[in-house]
Design a protein around this motif. Sequence first.
Motif, PDB file in Angstrom:
ATOM      1  N   ASP A   1     -38.544  16.076  92.891  1.00 22.26           N
ATOM      2  CA  ASP A   1     -39.442  16.943  93.449  1.00 22.26           C
ATOM      3  C   ASP A   1     -39.877  17.981  92.117  1.00 22.26           C
ATOM      4  O   ASP A   1     -38.961  18.960  91.896  1.00 22.26           O
ATOM      5  N   ALA A   2     -41.026  17.730  91.663  1.00 27.74           N
ATOM      6  CA  ALA A   2     -41.682  18.110  90.360  1.00 27.74           C
ATOM      7  C   ALA A   2     -41.725  19.712  90.503  1.00 27.74           C
ATOM      8  O   ALA A   2     -41.771  20.389  89.465  1.00 27.74           O
ATOM      9  N   ASN A   3     -41.893  20.130  91.884  1.00 27.62           N
ATOM     10  CA  ASN A   3     -42.286  21.821  91.956  1.00 27.62           C
ATOM     11  C   ASN A   3     -40.976  22.559  92.550  1.00 27.62           C
ATOM     12  O   ASN A   3     -41.268  23.565  92.951  1.00 27.62           O
ATOM     13  N   ASN A   4     -39.856  21.815  92.392  1.00 28.11           N
ATOM     14  CA  ASN A   4     -38.569  22.495  92.923  1.00 28.11           C
ATOM     15  C   ASN A   4     -38.244  23.668  92.307  1.00 28.11           C
ATOM     16  O   ASN A   4     -37.979  23.668  91.221  1.00 28.11           O
TER      17      ASN A   4
ATOM     18  N   ASN B   1     -28.035  17.011  92.609  1.00 26.19           N
ATOM     19  CA  ASN B   1     -28.487  16.744  91.074  1.00 26.19           C
ATOM     20  C   ASN B   1     -28.505  18.533  90.725  1.00 26.19           C
ATOM     21  O   ASN B   1     -28.126  18.917  89.681  1.00 26.19           O
ATOM     22  N   LEU B   2     -28.807  19.204  91.810  1.00 26.96           N
ATOM     23  CA  LEU B   2     -28.651  20.822  91.421  1.00 26.96           C
ATOM     24  C   LEU B   2     -27.505  21.366  91.322  1.00 26.96           C
ATOM     25  O   LEU B   2     -26.975  22.066  90.693  1.00 26.96           O
TER      26      LEU B   2
ATOM     27  N   ALA C   1     -33.304  15.817  88.977  1.00 27.87           N
ATOM     28  CA  ALA C   1     -33.822  16.426  90.564  1.00 27.87           C
ATOM     29  C   ALA C   1     -35.602  16.660  90.244  1.00 27.87           C
ATOM     30  O   ALA C   1     -36.210  16.549  91.167  1.00 27.87           O
ATOM     31  N   LEU C   2     -36.116  16.818  89.140  1.00 31.94           N
ATOM     32  CA  LEU C   2     -37.388  17.367  89.111  1.00 31.94           C
ATOM     33  C   LEU C   2     -38.107  16.110  89.000  1.00 31.94           C
ATOM     34  O   LEU C   2     -39.572  15.939  89.477  1.00 31.94           O
ATOM     35  N   ALA C   3     -37.798  14.784  88.713  1.00 33.62           N
ATOM     36  CA  ALA C   3     -38.253  13.711  89.079  1.00 33.62           C
ATOM     37  C   ALA C   3     -38.542  13.337  90.587  1.00 33.62           C
ATOM     38  O   ALA C   3     -39.659  12.525  90.764  1.00 33.62           O
TER      39      ALA C   3
END
Length: 310
Positions: free
Chosen positions: A243-246, A216-217, A239-241
């Motif tokens: 890994d919310a703190n990526n 996704n990134l 992506a944040l869904a």
Amino acid sequence: ETAADDLLVPLPEVTEALVARREQLRNDELAMEALDMEQKTISSLRNRIESQVLELRSAKHAKHGKLLPGNLDSTLDTMDDWLFSPESEEASLEAVEAKWKEFSNQTSELCRDYVDAVEADEQSKAKEMEEEAKRAQAEKGDDEDDNDDHDNRRLPKKRRMEIVMKNKEEANELFKDGNYKFAAARYTKALGHCGKFVDLSPDDEEEVQTMKVTLNLNLALAYTKLQNWDQALRVCNDALALDANNTKALYRRGAVYYEKRKFDEAKADVKKAMKNNSEDKALKKLSDRIDAQLKRQKDKEKKMAAKMFG
């Protein structure tokens, strides 16, 4: 007289003063709309200038970067200094238009060899991709791994991951060659295969989730290169869904929000990302750019209020 007559409320007399006041309010409203439109145009021009400065700075590290002249940096530095100067903040629409025209003409002349080389590459790549598409069409159906839409096989995790990696590596090569549209298609295909794993252990689930974040990134970066901000935002959210703190995902989404002129949202993402990595230079630079835009917005609001009520 009747009781009903006693309840009638006389209408206010429409005096010349009242008509004049209404006319003045309407003129003020039109003036505010015109001022707002002018400020939006100025802001758009500043963004175009800033984008070109950033693009040319990045071009030094690109394939034909050596064709850029040595005095380009001083030209970009001068424009950067102007963009964030009081003179720029106070500049009229005519002044900003003149500055954009001057800068565009100047950089076009300085970077002529670089631009010609890039355009030649793009034409060559387009021709290669057209030929590749024709070959792929002719061979369609020969490679069962490429028929994703109908691939519902219950493959072992190792075999499915090999297909994911194959598409990811092909996408990376396409991206390196500047074929961002085709790279995005391959990253999307890889993500499609990520949704077809079966019977995974907890460790395998974690591995696949990490791969989804990475894809996704990468896809967000490809969409950013294509300036497809809505799609870039969508995959950053995906992506944040997961890994919310990526930090990288927060940075990418913050950059997309910046381009979409959603500066408050951009600031929130960068602030959160900097909690994880406060020394990251790219985050600091983006944060400074966002702060400058937020300041411009506040200054614009003050100017409009002053003109309306001052």
